[in-house]
Design an enzyme around this catalytic site. Structure first.
Site, PDB file in Angstrom:
ATOM      1  N   ASP A  95      57.734 -13.699  75.035  1.00 44.38           N
ATOM      2  CA  ASP A  95      58.070 -13.102  74.637  1.00 44.38           C
ATOM      3  C   ASP A  95      60.155 -12.531  73.727  1.00 44.38           C
ATOM      4  O   ASP A  95      59.978 -11.522  72.682  1.00 44.38           O
ATOM      5  CB  ASP A  95      59.568 -12.873  76.040  1.00 44.38           C
ATOM      6  CG  ASP A  95      59.557 -12.097  77.528  1.00 44.38           C
ATOM      7  OD1 ASP A  95      58.162 -11.612  77.530  1.00 44.38           O
ATOM      8  OD2 ASP A  95      59.861 -11.996  78.462  1.00 44.38           O
ATOM      9  N   HIS A 137      70.559  -9.280  76.037  1.00 47.14           N
ATOM     10  CA  HIS A 137      69.831 -10.491  76.917  1.00 47.14           C
ATOM     11  C   HIS A 137      70.115 -11.523  76.749  1.00 47.14           C
ATOM     12  O   HIS A 137      70.279 -12.660  77.088  1.00 47.14           O
ATOM     13  CB  HIS A 137      68.690 -10.471  77.224  1.00 47.14           C
ATOM     14  CG  HIS A 137      67.660  -9.335  78.131  1.00 47.14           C
ATOM     15  ND1 HIS A 137      68.686  -8.857  78.763  1.00 47.14           N
ATOM     16  CD2 HIS A 137      67.293  -8.333  77.414  1.00 47.14           C
ATOM     17  CE1 HIS A 137      68.362  -7.514  79.397  1.00 47.14           C
ATOM     18  NE2 HIS A 137      66.970  -7.106  78.772  1.00 47.14           N
ATOM     19  N   ASP A 172      70.933   0.688  78.835  1.00 50.56           N
ATOM     20  CA  ASP A 172      70.039   0.348  78.769  1.00 50.56           C
ATOM     21  C   ASP A 172      69.543   0.363  79.977  1.00 50.56           C
ATOM     22  O   ASP A 172      70.698   0.567  80.818  1.00 50.56           O
ATOM     23  CB  ASP A 172      70.023  -1.253  77.714  1.00 50.56           C
ATOM     24  CG  ASP A 172      68.303  -1.097  77.662  1.00 50.56           C
ATOM     25  OD1 ASP A 172      67.777  -1.871  78.877  1.00 50.56           O
ATOM     26  OD2 ASP A 172      68.532  -2.012  76.482  1.00 50.56           O
TER      27      ASP A 172
END
Length: 425
Positions: A95, A137, A172
């Site tokens: 990721d 994040h 988001d």
């Protein structure tokens, strides 16, 4: 009412030239596309454009652990095979891959959000925009969800030097977990996130029951949504909740994360929002006439990201844009229609009226329980732009807002460019 908002916009062309790798959904090239669309609509003529300074490692360590920052600075694609243990510790991998110029990429997007906050603090603008930012994040000691450095937390820490209370709003499709976690125990930041929740959807946090703790109890607000929410439901819910939040919390400044993966047709998203619907949230927040820092975030259908953030730049400038996209370097991405609007979403809306009503009632009930604007004793405001002494990098995070020395790199006049002087194309 302010007569005319003064807007500062931050952009560095280098941020759009990095490559996360084949098959990775994050395409920073969307930032170049957005910028060229902004130029094509002549929006740059209505605002001040700045190239952000590259945030220093010690600036990044105002939130992140010094060892994590140092590792990001050191690691390269060629050396990563030597650091498999550290890659696992810092959650770098599929990721969050290691790619060429990773650290410089982080320095630019974080520098943009820090600079935006500083210009707001110094009343040099009313609204500051950094579409490269919004990487919500990232955690104190690790990367997460395509995010390495949490520029939003760094920008909020900057705003807290001048404002008793800061409101963070996140639209988001993914929960703004990194920002919520950073301020979970304080009432000086209220975090409000509207996001998809359930079905193992990333990051898996953001239940309506998660409301903060200790001094921060009731100062985290989560609005968990199901697949397929449409403009009407989303805007109604957003307006009701945010109006009440501003009334009760009375923030001195607002940070708005405009992740575009909540749009219909996003590669990773599952909502049905049109660009008009998404931008309605920006209009609502702008009307509060509070110092406003606007960032990007997620968004994985890159031509729609560029459409959305250009349209929202227009909204912030009170400028209506023609639907027909003007000729620009990336026009082929918008073919065949070459329109700013996007097709309607076709995902079934699983958000029933009763579900949305229940969520709204829970959130409003919690808001009624908070004191009317918590009283915070303002400490002496630290110097504007600062770099801690090197031996202070291990300082207690609670002290991180007080030890700053001067950063001379903020806002150089020669970094302003206009139209043909844009050397970053």
């Amino acid at each position: 009412m302010r007569s005319k908002d003064k807007i500062s916009y931050f952009y560095d062309g280098d941020v759009g030239s990095v490559y996360f790798g084949p098959n990775h959904p994050m395409k920073p090239h969307r930032l170049c596309m957005t910028h060229h669309l902004v130029l094509a609509y002549d929006l740059h003529k209505k605002m001040e454009i700045y190239r952000p300074h590259k945030a220093y490692p010690v600036e990044l360590a105002q939130f992140h652990s010094a060892d994590y920052v140092e590792f990001l600075n050191r690691i390269t694609p060629d050396t990563q095979h030597l650091f498999s243990k550290e890659l696992a510790i810092y959650n770098l991998g599929e990721d969050c891959p290691v790619f060429e110029n990773l650290f410089e990429f982080c320095q630019i997007y974080a520098g943009g959000t820090i600079d935006a906050a500083r210009r707001l603090n110094n009343k040099l603008c009313d609204i500051a925009i950094n579409w490269a930012g919004g990487l919500h994040h990232a955690k104190k000691c690790e990367a997460s969800g395509f995010c390495y450095i949490n520029d939003l937390v760094l920008g909020i820490l900057e705003l807290l030097k001048y404002h008793t209370r800061v409101l963070y709003i996140d639209i988001d499709v993914h929960h703004g977990d990194g920002v919520e976690e950073a301020f979970y125990f304080t009432d000086r930041v209220m975090t409000v996130s509207f996001h998809k929740f359930g079905d193992m959807f990333f990051p898996g946090t953001g239940d309506v029951k998660d409301i903060g703790a200790r001094e921060g109890k009731l100062y985290a607000i989560n609005v968990p949504l199901k697949n397929g929410i449409d403009d009407t439901s989303f805007i109604r819910l957003f307006k009701t909740i945010i109006s009440k939040v501003v009334e009760m919390y009375q923030p001195g400044a607002i940070v708005l994360q405009c992740g575009a993966d909540s749009l219909a047709g996003d590669r990773l998203g599952c909502f049905n929002l049109s660009i008009d619907g998404h931008a309605a949230c920006v209009r609502i927040v702008k009307k509060f006439n509070l110092p406003l820092l606007v960032t990007g975030g997620g968004g994985y259908t890159k031509e729609n990201v560029a459409r959305c953030w250009t349209f929202e730049t227009g909204v912030l400038l009170d400028t209506e844009l023609p639907n027909e996209i003007p000729d620009n370097e990336y026009i082929k991405y918008f073919e065949p229609e070459c329109l700013l609007s996007i097709p309607n979403g076709h995902i079934e809306n699983l958000n029933s009226r009763s579900y949305l009503s229940t969520i709204k009632m829970q959130v409003l009930e919690n808001l009624r329980s908070i004191q009317h604007a918590p009283g915070v004793q303002m400490q002496e405001v630290p110097p504007d732009f600062y770099i801690p002494d090197i031996d202070e990098k291990e300082q207690n995070p609670d002290e991180r807002m007080h030890k700053h020395t001067k950063d001379k790199q903020i806002q150089r006049d020669d970094e302003y460019y206009d139209g043909d002087n844009d050397n970053d194309s």
